[in-house]
Design a protein around this motif. Structure first.
Motif, PDB file in Angstrom:
ATOM      1  N   VAL A 174       8.017   4.157  11.638  1.00  0.00           N
ATOM      2  CA  VAL A 174       7.433   5.482  11.390  1.00  0.00           C
ATOM      3  C   VAL A 174       6.011   5.526  11.941  1.00  0.00           C
ATOM      4  O   VAL A 174       5.367   4.486  12.116  1.00  0.00           O
ATOM      5  CB  VAL A 174       7.415   5.828   9.882  1.00  0.00           C
ATOM      6  N   GLN A 175       5.534   6.722  12.224  1.00  0.00           N
ATOM      7  CA  GLN A 175       4.172   6.911  12.698  1.00  0.00           C
ATOM      8  C   GLN A 175       3.235   7.134  11.517  1.00  0.00           C
ATOM      9  O   GLN A 175       3.634   7.686  10.480  1.00  0.00           O
ATOM     10  CB  GLN A 175       4.102   8.104  13.648  1.00  0.00           C
ATOM     11  N   LEU A 176       1.969   6.707  11.667  1.00  0.00           N
ATOM     12  CA  LEU A 176       0.992   6.854  10.582  1.00  0.00           C
ATOM     13  C   LEU A 176       0.702   8.311  10.264  1.00  0.00           C
ATOM     14  O   LEU A 176       0.230   8.631   9.167  1.00  0.00           O
ATOM     15  CB  LEU A 176      -0.308   6.129  10.949  1.00  0.00           C
ATOM     16  N   SER A 177       0.966   9.220  11.220  1.00  0.00           N
ATOM     17  CA  SER A 177       0.703  10.638  10.988  1.00  0.00           C
ATOM     18  C   SER A 177       1.913  11.376  10.423  1.00  0.00           C
ATOM     19  O   SER A 177       1.836  12.571  10.140  1.00  0.00           O
ATOM     20  CB  SER A 177       0.279  11.310  12.307  1.00  0.00           C
ATOM     21  N   ASP A 178       3.054  10.662  10.233  1.00  0.00           N
ATOM     22  CA  ASP A 178       4.256  11.298   9.677  1.00  0.00           C
ATOM     23  C   ASP A 178       4.039  11.675   8.222  1.00  0.00           C
ATOM     24  O   ASP A 178       3.335  10.972   7.480  1.00  0.00           O
ATOM     25  CB  ASP A 178       5.462  10.355   9.787  1.00  0.00           C
ATOM     26  N   LYS A 179       4.683  12.764   7.798  1.00  0.00           N
ATOM     27  CA  LYS A 179       4.639  13.223   6.411  1.00  0.00           C
ATOM     28  C   LYS A 179       6.054  13.481   5.924  1.00  0.00           C
ATOM     29  O   LYS A 179       6.965  13.725   6.727  1.00  0.00           O
ATOM     30  CB  LYS A 179       3.799  14.499   6.291  1.00  0.00           C
ATOM     31  N   PHE A 180       6.230  13.458   4.617  1.00  0.00           N
ATOM     32  CA  PHE A 180       7.545  13.757   4.043  1.00  0.00           C
ATOM     33  C   PHE A 180       7.912  15.205   4.330  1.00  0.00           C
ATOM     34  O   PHE A 180       9.022  15.502   4.760  1.00  0.00           O
ATOM     35  CB  PHE A 180       7.529  13.505   2.530  1.00  0.00           C
ATOM     36  N   VAL A 181       6.950  16.105   4.082  1.00  0.00           N
ATOM     37  CA  VAL A 181       7.176  17.526   4.322  1.00  0.00           C
ATOM     38  C   VAL A 181       7.104  17.803   5.821  1.00  0.00           C
ATOM     39  O   VAL A 181       6.123  17.429   6.479  1.00  0.00           O
ATOM     40  CB  VAL A 181       6.133  18.380   3.574  1.00  0.00           C
ATOM     41  N   ALA A 194       8.610   5.386  -0.888  1.00  0.00           N
ATOM     42  CA  ALA A 194       8.278   4.024  -1.328  1.00  0.00           C
ATOM     43  C   ALA A 194       6.778   3.886  -1.604  1.00  0.00           C
ATOM     44  O   ALA A 194       6.370   3.282  -2.612  1.00  0.00           O
ATOM     45  CB  ALA A 194       8.715   3.014  -0.269  1.00  0.00           C
ATOM     46  N   LEU A 195       5.948   4.446  -0.720  1.00  0.00           N
ATOM     47  CA  LEU A 195       4.497   4.375  -0.910  1.00  0.00           C
ATOM     48  C   LEU A 195       4.062   5.146  -2.152  1.00  0.00           C
ATOM     49  O   LEU A 195       3.189   4.703  -2.904  1.00  0.00           O
ATOM     50  CB  LEU A 195       3.777   4.924   0.325  1.00  0.00           C
ATOM     51  N   ILE A 196       4.676   6.308  -2.388  1.00  0.00           N
ATOM     52  CA  ILE A 196       4.339   7.111  -3.572  1.00  0.00           C
ATOM     53  C   ILE A 196       4.710   6.366  -4.849  1.00  0.00           C
ATOM     54  O   ILE A 196       3.954   6.360  -5.833  1.00  0.00           O
ATOM     55  CB  ILE A 196       5.038   8.480  -3.516  1.00  0.00           C
ATOM     56  N   VAL A 197       5.877   5.705  -4.851  1.00  0.00           N
ATOM     57  CA  VAL A 197       6.298   4.931  -6.018  1.00  0.00           C
ATOM     58  C   VAL A 197       5.323   3.785  -6.281  1.00  0.00           C
ATOM     59  O   VAL A 197       4.906   3.541  -7.431  1.00  0.00           O
ATOM     60  CB  VAL A 197       7.725   4.393  -5.818  1.00  0.00           C
ATOM     61  N   LEU A 198       4.949   3.074  -5.222  1.00  0.00           N
ATOM     62  CA  LEU A 198       3.997   1.967  -5.377  1.00  0.00           C
ATOM     63  C   LEU A 198       2.636   2.468  -5.852  1.00  0.00           C
ATOM     64  O   LEU A 198       1.970   1.823  -6.681  1.00  0.00           O
ATOM     65  CB  LEU A 198       3.850   1.216  -4.053  1.00  0.00           C
ATOM     66  N   VAL A 250      -2.703   8.057   5.154  1.00  0.00           N
ATOM     67  CA  VAL A 250      -3.483   8.379   3.955  1.00  0.00           C
ATOM     68  C   VAL A 250      -2.858   7.715   2.729  1.00  0.00           C
ATOM     69  O   VAL A 250      -3.570   7.226   1.843  1.00  0.00           O
ATOM     70  CB  VAL A 250      -3.572   9.914   3.759  1.00  0.00           C
ATOM     71  N   LEU A 251      -1.545   7.678   2.658  1.00  0.00           N
ATOM     72  CA  LEU A 251      -0.867   7.027   1.530  1.00  0.00           C
ATOM     73  C   LEU A 251      -1.157   5.522   1.524  1.00  0.00           C
ATOM     74  O   LEU A 251      -1.303   4.920   0.456  1.00  0.00           O
ATOM     75  CB  LEU A 251       0.640   7.268   1.615  1.00  0.00           C
ATOM     76  N   ILE A 252      -1.250   4.937   2.712  1.00  0.00           N
ATOM     77  CA  ILE A 252      -1.615   3.515   2.798  1.00  0.00           C
ATOM     78  C   ILE A 252      -3.022   3.299   2.253  1.00  0.00           C
ATOM     79  O   ILE A 252      -3.281   2.359   1.486  1.00  0.00           O
ATOM     80  CB  ILE A 252      -1.514   3.013   4.257  1.00  0.00           C
ATOM     81  N   TYR A 253      -3.957   4.180   2.644  1.00  0.00           N
ATOM     82  CA  TYR A 253      -5.331   4.094   2.134  1.00  0.00           C
ATOM     83  C   TYR A 253      -5.340   4.201   0.612  1.00  0.00           C
ATOM     84  O   TYR A 253      -6.016   3.424  -0.084  1.00  0.00           O
ATOM     85  CB  TYR A 253      -6.173   5.216   2.747  1.00  0.00           C
TER      86      TYR A 253
END
Length: 355
Positions: A174-181, A194-198, A250-253
């Protein structure tokens, strides 16, 4: 309607102007780490390289705000310790809604804050200071496509070529700029979830250990604690709703920030727990078993040290009023009047008796 639209656009422009210096600083830090990792042999177009650059950004930011974290720690501890006094003030004016009573309650509360040297807003400062950085990172990552196409100006070192490189880089497919929406890529949706759950787990763990391990029982019976307990379960829902709109970078940050906070909190609870809390009692029992005193225990609890409470054998001590020194009295001490000497010590001088 036109006026409202213009007003909204003006507000957005003003907000963007305020964030611009922070965006440039964020871009330079990320770019600096990217160059460092590239020099070390990592792929300059790899998503892992850019992902680690975001991790480097977190490390720099958290080191810079460490003094504020320490200030937040002391403020939170003081707020916890004065909860019984706050409850007394609230109970004193309970049921009184007239302006005079409300004003007196506010004045007494502010006086308590001043005397204890704390401020309820001090504990929020690290979070508030990180919010502009969070939004600045969001704008940089969210605008990579526009910068790469030339539709948006460069942000510091993030020029069109660099933005294109970052935009096309992939991590876990996936790309770092990808979003779920708005994304049709299943992998991007799964990574986002997965990132949101973590993020939710790390946030819950941090708040839970602070509330169950580092808070005295006296501070748990108040409205503030009950509100924090509600937020403990509400925050994951907020993360789930808002997180689907954020880029994966941003989710990684956010996740790395939570991990840093959790580790930092775990360390401080283990080494510097709040007096009266379960963590403090465990540390006290551990140090007692080792034959070591609690460091700074008297200073933290406002009590007296062991040295101050020790008495000389044969002395009778009594509680001393605060700020007033009282001399100890010795057992069997004879009056030094001449009458007692003449009588061979048979009698004792009494208060008010003259020689």
């Amino acid at each position: 309607m036109a006026d409202d639209r213009l007003s909204t656009e003006d507000e957005m422009d003003f907000f963007s102007t305020l964030l611009r210096p922070i965006e440039i600083a964020v871009a330079w830090i990320m770019y600096g780490f990217h160059q460092l990792f590239t020099t070390l042999g990592m792929d300059p177009e790899g998503g892992l390289t850019w992902g680690l650059s975001i991790v480097g950004l977190v490390v720099v930011i958290r080191i810079l705000i460490t003094p504020l974290f320490i200030k937040q720690l002391h403020a939170s501890r003081k707020m916890t310790l004065i909860q019984p006094e706050l409850q007394k003030i609230q109970a004193k004016y309970k049921g009184k809604s007239d302006p005079e009573s409300r004003q007196k309650m506010t004045e007494e509360t502010m006086a308590l804050y001043k005397d204890s040297g704390t401020n309820p807003f001090s504990s929020c400062m690290p979070i508030l200071l990180q919010m502009p950085i969070f939004f600045a990172l969001f704008n940089v990552l969210n605008g990579l496509g526009a910068i790469a196409s030339g539709a948006r100006d460069a942000v510091g070192p993030i020029t069109a070529s660099v933005a294109k490189q970052a935009e096309l880089s992939t991590f876990a497919g996936v790309q770092l700029s990808d979003k779920f929406v708005g994304s049709e890529d299943l992998a991007a949706k799964l990574v986002t979830v997965a990132l949101i759950v973590l993020m939710s787990i790390t946030q819950f763990t941090s708040q839970h250990q602070a509330m169950t391990k580092n808070m005295p029982a006296s501070a748990m019976d108040n409205p503030m604690f009950k509100q924090q307990k509600i937020l403990l379960y509400v925050m994951p829902v907020i993360f789930a709703v808002s997180g689907i709109n954020f880029p994966i970078g941003v989710l990684i940050y956010w996740l790395v920030t939570n991990l840093w906070s959790m580790g930092q909190q775990f360390y401080t609870i283990g080494r510097m727990p709040t007096p009266g809390s379960p963590a403090y009692e465990r540390l006290e029992a551990k140090r007692k078993a080792q034959g070591k005193p609690m460091p700074g225990a008297a200073r933290m609890t406002g009590g007296t040290s062991a040295a101050a409470t020790e008495t000389v054998e044969g002395e009778i001590t009594s509680p001393r009023p605060s700020g007033q020194r009282q001399q100890p009295k010795r057992k069997g001490r004879k009056s030094r009047g001449p009458a007692s000497g003449a009588a061979g010590g048979a009698s004792r001088a009494t208060p008010g008796e003259t020689d």
